[in-house]
Enzyme design. Structure first.
Site, PDB file in Angstrom:
ATOM      1  N   CYS A  64       0.807   4.379  -2.463  1.00 14.11           N
ATOM      2  CA  CYS A  64       1.155   3.978  -1.098  1.00 14.11           C
ATOM      3  C   CYS A  64       0.432   4.862  -0.080  1.00 14.11           C
ATOM      4  O   CYS A  64      -0.771   4.712   0.092  1.00 14.11           O
ATOM      5  CB  CYS A  64       2.668   3.975  -0.924  1.00 14.11           C
ATOM      6  SG  CYS A  64       3.174   2.812   0.340  1.00 14.11           S
ATOM      7  N   HIS A 103       4.493   0.687  -5.343  1.00 17.59           N
ATOM      8  CA  HIS A 103       5.164   1.839  -5.972  1.00 17.59           C
ATOM      9  C   HIS A 103       5.434   1.563  -7.455  1.00 17.59           C
ATOM     10  O   HIS A 103       6.515   1.071  -7.796  1.00 17.59           O
ATOM     11  CB  HIS A 103       6.488   2.126  -5.261  1.00 17.59           C
ATOM     12  CG  HIS A 103       6.314   2.660  -3.882  1.00 17.59           C
ATOM     13  ND1 HIS A 103       6.230   4.008  -3.622  1.00 17.59           N
ATOM     14  CD2 HIS A 103       6.169   2.031  -2.695  1.00 17.59           C
ATOM     15  CE1 HIS A 103       6.063   4.192  -2.325  1.00 17.59           C
ATOM     16  NE2 HIS A 103       6.023   3.009  -1.732  1.00 17.59           N
ATOM     17  N   GLU A 108       6.176   3.587  -9.696  1.00 22.18           N
ATOM     18  CA  GLU A 108       7.200   4.485 -10.254  1.00 22.18           C
ATOM     19  C   GLU A 108       8.569   3.814 -10.373  1.00 22.18           C
ATOM     20  O   GLU A 108       9.379   4.213 -11.208  1.00 22.18           O
ATOM     21  CB  GLU A 108       7.305   5.769  -9.420  1.00 22.18           C
ATOM     22  CG  GLU A 108       7.920   5.651  -8.025  1.00 22.18           C
ATOM     23  CD  GLU A 108       6.923   5.285  -6.933  1.00 22.18           C
ATOM     24  OE1 GLU A 108       5.855   4.702  -7.258  1.00 22.18           O
ATOM     25  OE2 GLU A 108       7.208   5.540  -5.743  1.00 22.18           O
TER      26      GLU A 108
END
Ligand code: GLN
Length: 535
Positions: free
Chosen positions: A382, A508, A510
């Site tokens: 990001c 993202h 993650e």
């Protein structure tokens, strides 16, 4: 009809209620049950989206674009539950809804009160999730600590739910701390007794107590807690400190928590263990074959919770590669003050996570430059992608002063600019580009090598994007735009061609990584980092 487990916490905060709830979810899934988890947050914000990471820690984003509490991240990492915006209930949301109904005249002239209107709204929000997600068991975690004024309506709501449903359908589990007092050389049960006492005053009697402790709970201590807190002795479950959070489900299972829950809820299931979890996760955590050093360059480095999912996803990537992960947390402002090589010279991979605002940006740009020039594997996420683009524009394309309009509105080279749809947006809450969007990968890319498929979907949380006017120029100088949103042409992934592994994404990754199935980008990033020679 779904059954309910209500989890409260006492004595202190940060007891790991979220990990406990997630572990219970994991244990029930191992028995073949379908679960979902709900987090109730007593604060008045509608969601954590507008809170500073120092106040709240990471904001976790679901597929449907909700900005939620980071405990939902644990829930998704431990279980297969598919969480939505309804899985995080806040006081803010509840009041918002009740006040809107009042303005519409839904309460037909009544005085609107905490009991029954607020508590009914809480009960209905919980039941709505159970109904929509059609699960066997709903695990509801009440944030905060018993005794907090803010939490009272939530506790009253779960008290009523338990009463309405009966004991075979709803149970209460209380998580407390049993501290070890060094000078006395003893563990102390008194805080737990007080905490359960406070719960009882509200009308909630726990069916089980989970005792967080650093020392083994003696039989005497268990007996004492059982006796004074009015629970069966086998319902006093010790949860001793562990090195990895992923050990918690196994430990709770050893203490018989899964069997106890099934008995209390009157559910009949075979006794199954967590062999897969043991082999694929814990064995690798405990017996790694190698070690990898990764630097995370951010600005909320002192706060463990600010980059929770990033740290966990790195752990998963390391597990996938049979490696022990060593994270070096680097404050990007320190890079600005003291230069970059002091912090990055001995590491094997650089990760720059998401973020907002000008502070620390130039330090991040320098970390991108260091990784690019020194052939150190790099993962930008990001804001990390945006700083990588800014660095490349300035130092490779020769676009002096290139920047994001987030940091310099009048930059001559706005390589990162506000998303078109954001230009009219005035309100702050839940207004970013949020949630899952599709992305198409180019086949000749590192991204494709990682995912091994062309069509992917990832979660987002941003207002700015790569400015496609600069695409040609970047491509000419060695950037490959390997992931693009097919509907809008928005750049989702860029990578560097002449580099062992330099990849940055607007989304993202993650948020979708799990200990037993690492996210492909994290697995590939760690693999490349392991191949980077230790300096
Ligand atoms: N501040 C940047 C944006 O709004 C990056 C956001 C992020 O890293 N989550 O686009």
């Amino acid at each position: 009809m779904s059954k309910y487990i209500f989890i409260t916490g006492g004595v202190v905060s940060s007891l790991g209620k979220g990990i406990t709830a997630s572990s219970i979810g994991k244990l029930l899934e191992a028995k073949g049950l379908k679960v979902t988890l709900i987090k109730c947050d007593p604060y008045i914000n509608v969601d954590p989206g507008t809170m500073n990471p120092y106040q709240h820690g990471e904001v976790y984003v679901t597929d449907d674009g909700a900005e939620t509490d980071l405990d939902l991240g644990h829930y998704e990492r431990f279980t297969h539950a598919k969480l939505t915006k309804d899985n995080n209930i806040t006081t803010g949301k509840i009041y918002y809804s009740v006040i809107s109904k009042e303005r519409r005249g839904d309460y037909l002239g009544k005085t609107v009160q905490i009991i029954p209107h607020i508590t009914n709204e809480i009960k209905n929000s919980i039941k709505k999730v159970a109904f929509a997600q059609r699960v066997d068991v709903v695990i509801v975690e009440i944030g905060g600590t018993v005794g907090d004024i803010e939490g009272l309506p939530f506790l009253e709501a779960i008290r009523q739910l338990r009463l309405e449903m009966g004991k075979d359908y709803a149970i209460n589990i209380h998580v407390t701390l049993v501290p070890f007092i060094k000078s006395a050389g003893e563990i102390k049960t008194k805080p737990t007794q007080h905490s359960v006492g406070t719960l009882r005053n509200i009308g909630i009697i726990p069916d089980a107590i989970i005792c967080r402790t650093e020392k083994i709970l003696t039989k005497e201590a268990k007996d004492k807690i059982g006796l004074f807190c009015n629970v069966d002795r086998e319902a006093v479950i010790p949860a001793i400190d562990v090195k990895s959070i992923y050990e918690v489900p196994l430990n709770l299972q050893k203490e018989g928590l899964d069997r106890l829950i099934l008995r209390l809820l009157n559910i009949k299931r075979e006794d199954k263990d967590l062999v897969d979890w043991q082999n694929r996760v814990l064995k690798r955590i405990k017996h790694p074959l190698k070690e990898v050093q990764i630097a995370v360059v951010g600005k909320y480095i002192t706060l463990q919770d600010a980059y929770k999912s990033i740290y966990e996803a790195l752990v998963h990537g390391a597990i996938d590669n049979n490696a022990r992960l060593v994270i070096k947390k680097v404050d990007s402002e320190d890079i600005e003050k003291n230069g970059v090589s002091k912090y990055l010279k001995d590491i094997q991979g650089v990760l720059i996570p998401g973020g907002f605002g000008l502070r620390g940006i130039e330090g991040k740009v320098r970390a991108c430059e260091f990784a690019r020039r020194n052939q150190v594997p790099f993962l930008g996420i990001c804001l990390g992608m945006q700083t990588a683009a800014i660095e490349f524009a300035r130092n490779v394309c020769g676009l002096k002063g290139a920047n994001s309009t987030e940091f310099n509105k009048n930059t001559k080279h706005p390589v990162i600019g506000l998303l078109e749809e954001q230009k009219e947006v005035k309100l702050k809450g839940a207004t970013m580009r949020l949630g899952a969007y599709e992305c198409r990968l180019r086949k000749d890319s590192k991204a494709y090598q990682a995912y091994k498929k062309e069509k992917i979907s990832e979660r987002h949380r941003h207002r700015y994007e790569f400015n496609n006017d600069y695409r040609r120029e970047f491509e000419k100088k060695g950037i490959e735009f390997s992931g693009i949103n097919p509907q809008t042409g928005l750049v989702e992934i860029l990578e560097l061609k002449n580099h062992p592994w330099f990849l940055a994404c607007q989304f993202h990754p993650e948020f979708k990584s799990k200990p037993d199935s690492a996210h492909p980008l994290f697995a590939s990033f760690i693999k490349a980092s392991l191949a980077c020679p230790k300096k």
